[in-house]
Design a protein around this motif. Structure first.
Motif, PDB file in Angstrom:
ATOM      1  N   THR A  63     -11.476   1.550  -7.509  1.00 36.36           N
ATOM      2  CA  THR A  63     -11.792   2.494  -8.584  1.00 36.36           C
ATOM      3  C   THR A  63     -13.222   2.989  -8.471  1.00 36.36           C
ATOM      4  OG1 THR A  63     -10.279   1.282 -10.048  1.00 36.36           O
ATOM      5  CG2 THR A  63     -11.760   2.861 -11.080  1.00 36.36           C
ATOM      6  N   CYS A 114      -1.505   3.856 -11.922  1.00 33.75           N
ATOM      7  CA  CYS A 114      -1.490   2.472 -11.431  1.00 33.75           C
ATOM      8  C   CYS A 114      -0.059   1.939 -11.370  1.00 33.75           C
ATOM      9  CB  CYS A 114      -2.336   1.578 -12.333  1.00 33.75           C
ATOM     10  SG  CYS A 114      -4.119   1.893 -12.251  1.00 33.75           S
ATOM     11  N   LEU A 157     -11.344   0.156  -0.230  1.00 35.90           N
ATOM     12  CA  LEU A 157     -10.028  -0.202   0.295  1.00 35.90           C
ATOM     13  C   LEU A 157     -10.125  -0.893   1.650  1.00 35.90           C
ATOM     14  CD1 LEU A 157      -8.058   3.018  -0.732  1.00 35.90           C
ATOM     15  CD2 LEU A 157      -7.699   0.702  -1.619  1.00 35.90           C
ATOM     16  N   ARG A 167       1.730   2.543  -8.355  1.00 33.88           N
ATOM     17  CA  ARG A 167       1.203   1.801  -7.216  1.00 33.88           C
ATOM     18  C   ARG A 167       0.294   2.629  -6.318  1.00 33.88           C
ATOM     19  NH1 ARG A 167       3.776  -3.044  -6.351  1.00 33.88           N
ATOM     20  NH2 ARG A 167       3.370  -2.962  -4.115  1.00 33.88           N
ATOM     21  N   VAL A 168      -0.525   3.500  -6.919  1.00 34.03           N
ATOM     22  CA  VAL A 168      -1.554   4.151  -6.100  1.00 34.03           C
ATOM     23  C   VAL A 168      -2.514   3.081  -5.593  1.00 34.03           C
ATOM     24  CG1 VAL A 168      -1.438   6.388  -7.274  1.00 34.03           C
ATOM     25  CG2 VAL A 168      -3.027   4.634  -8.117  1.00 34.03           C
ATOM     26  N   ASP A 169      -3.147   3.341  -4.468  1.00 36.12           N
ATOM     27  CA  ASP A 169      -4.077   2.369  -3.897  1.00 36.12           C
ATOM     28  C   ASP A 169      -5.432   2.410  -4.580  1.00 36.12           C
ATOM     29  OD1 ASP A 169      -2.191   1.570  -1.925  1.00 36.12           O
ATOM     30  OD2 ASP A 169      -2.661   3.365  -0.782  1.00 36.12           O
ATOM     31  N   GLY A 170      -5.781   3.554  -5.155  1.00 36.50           N
ATOM     32  CA  GLY A 170      -7.091   3.671  -5.786  1.00 36.50           C
ATOM     33  C   GLY A 170      -7.130   4.804  -6.782  1.00 36.50           C
ATOM     34  N   LEU A 171      -8.184   4.792  -7.605  1.00 40.61           N
ATOM     35  CA  LEU A 171      -8.379   5.816  -8.624  1.00 40.61           C
ATOM     36  C   LEU A 171      -9.780   6.392  -8.529  1.00 40.61           C
ATOM     37  CD1 LEU A 171      -6.950   4.139 -11.871  1.00 40.61           C
ATOM     38  CD2 LEU A 171      -5.931   6.064 -10.637  1.00 40.61           C
ATOM     39  N   ILE A 181      -6.708  -2.506  -7.305  1.00 36.10           N
ATOM     40  CA  ILE A 181      -6.807  -1.045  -7.362  1.00 36.10           C
ATOM     41  C   ILE A 181      -8.272  -0.655  -7.208  1.00 36.10           C
ATOM     42  CG2 ILE A 181      -6.458   1.034  -8.773  1.00 36.10           C
ATOM     43  CD1 ILE A 181      -3.846  -0.134  -7.966  1.00 36.10           C
ATOM     44  N   GLU A 235      -6.247  -3.972 -13.589  1.00 31.87           N
ATOM     45  CA  GLU A 235      -5.838  -3.202 -12.410  1.00 31.87           C
ATOM     46  C   GLU A 235      -6.833  -3.390 -11.268  1.00 31.87           C
ATOM     47  OE1 GLU A 235      -2.958  -1.914 -12.692  1.00 31.87           O
ATOM     48  OE2 GLU A 235      -2.806  -2.104 -14.884  1.00 31.87           O
ATOM     49  N   ARG A 292       0.850  -1.189   0.000  1.00 27.00           N
ATOM     50  CA  ARG A 292       0.000   0.000   0.000  1.00 27.00           C
ATOM     51  C   ARG A 292       0.885   1.237   0.000  1.00 27.00           C
ATOM     52  NH1 ARG A 292      -5.250  -1.034   2.245  1.00 27.00           N
ATOM     53  NH2 ARG A 292      -5.637   1.204   2.232  1.00 27.00           N
ATOM     54  N   ILE A 305      -3.720   8.053  -3.629  1.00 29.61           N
ATOM     55  CA  ILE A 305      -4.762   7.771  -4.612  1.00 29.61           C
ATOM     56  C   ILE A 305      -4.606   8.727  -5.785  1.00 29.61           C
ATOM     57  CG2 ILE A 305      -6.376   6.893  -2.875  1.00 29.61           C
ATOM     58  CD1 ILE A 305      -7.945   9.503  -3.166  1.00 29.61           C
TER      59      ILE A 305
END
Length: 345
Positions: free
Chosen positions: A155, A126, A317, A129-133, A153, A148, A72, A76
């Motif tokens: 999203t 991505c 998450l 290595r972001v945790d989310g978008l 990931i 992803e 992690r 984001i």
């Protein structure tokens, strides 16, 4: 001949390390690690020396190893349509505030309404290595994100839904808001009402056009093709569309503008004309209440869109959301004068 003094070596680009801190404080690497990570087992005096060395050297912890261990990054990504559009300011700020409350960093960028650029930017985030978008989509095919999402990931799509995949999305009630805005013009006695919107492939533009058509149908008013114009929001195109609608033997007596960029051009164009034309705009805009007359708008809550999307992202998450949902937030009609003008003929 006096010796030329040597310049001190530049440390530009060379960050101080824990070894540097340990050497300055006269302690071992493990002691510095314990202080940096807030672990027990260090005396107050030793902790003070280490902290003084950290401050003097400007040391900052490198989280790369921790990222590899935990998987992690506490960050984001936010993919916007246009960073210069005032609508996205409060939306972005709301996402950032939620991220900060969860101890995460926000990284954002603009797709410039280009689907290829959106994909490139989203995948670049991505790769970092972001945790989310959180994505405001420019395109209508988001299958490129399926690997992803399967890899973990989180999203959420906001303002517009995802294309060809199942994913959380948070939208405004574009159809209902436009229907209410046009119905308001009908209630003032208008029968010839023009609609100027964004590109028809964009979800929000299509939904607002659908709301316009529904309101006219509700009132039993046959819509003429000359009363509708969708396309790029550049001022030249919008001005041409407005001038065409407002000319001829039976011009429109009111205009419903499909977003804030269209509205600015329409306001400028109407200000040049002697004849008053009613106006209702989708999206509020700064200083709209100070114009004469004030601009009647269908307002959406951009901050609520961003906040709701970000909160759902962090619930993903945390593992508390399993099934993607579509959430529609209400709009509200704000009357200020321009939408209450009666027909001129």
């Amino acid at each position: 001949m006096p010796e030329t003094p040597r310049r001190p070596e530049s440390r530009y680009g060379n960050r101080p390390t824990m070894k540097d801190v340990a050497a300055r404080a006269g302690v071992g690497l493990k002691t510095v690690s314990r202080v940096v990570n807030g672990e027990p087992g260090v005396t107050p005096e030793t902790e003070r020396r280490v902290q003084e060395s950290i401050d003097a050297l400007g040391f900052r912890r490198n989280d790369s190893a921790r990222v590899l261990r935990k998987g992690r990054t506490a960050s984001i990504g936010l993919v916007l349509e246009d960073l210069a559009d005032p609508f996205y300011g409060p939306l972005s700020r709301a996402v950032e505030e939620v991220a900060r409350a969860h101890g995460a960093l926000l990284i954002n960028g603009s797709s410039a309404e280009d689907p290829d650029r959106e994909q490139e930017l989203a995948l670049a985030l991505c790769a970092r290595r972001v945790d989310g978008l959180v994505v405001i989509p420019a395109g209508d095919d988001h299958r490129y994100l399926e690997p992803e999402i399967k890899a973990g990931i989180a999203t959420v799509f906001v303002d517009r839904p995802a294309g060809r995949i199942e994913a959380d999305c948070v939208l405004s009630d574009n159809f209902g808001g436009a229907r209410a805005g046009v119905a308001h013009l009908v209630a003032q006695g208008h029968r010839r009402i023009g609609f100027i919107g964004d590109m028809p492939r964009i979800h929000t533009a299509a939904e607002r056009l659908r709301g316009y058509r529904a309101a006219m149908e509700d009132a039993g008013i046959p819509v003429q093709e000359a009363w509708m114009s969708l396309g790029a929001t550049d001022p030249a195109r919008v001005r041409r569309a407005a001038e065409q609608m407002l000319s001829g033997a039976a011009p429109v007596t009111a205009v419903f503008s499909g977003n804030n960029r269209v509205t600015v051009t329409v306001i400028r164009m109407l200000a040049e004309r002697d004849r008053q034309t009613a106006l209702v705009a989708f999206d509020d805009l700064e200083l709209a209440d100070l114009l004469q007359p004030g601009v009647t708008v269908v307002a959406q809550d951009a901050a609520a869109l961003g906040r709701t999307a970000a909160e759902r992202l962090f619930r993903q998450l945390d593992g508390t959301l399993l099934v993607p949902e579509r959430i529609e937030l209400p709009t509200r009609l704000i009357t200020r004068g321009s939408g209450e003008l009666p027909p001129a003929d």
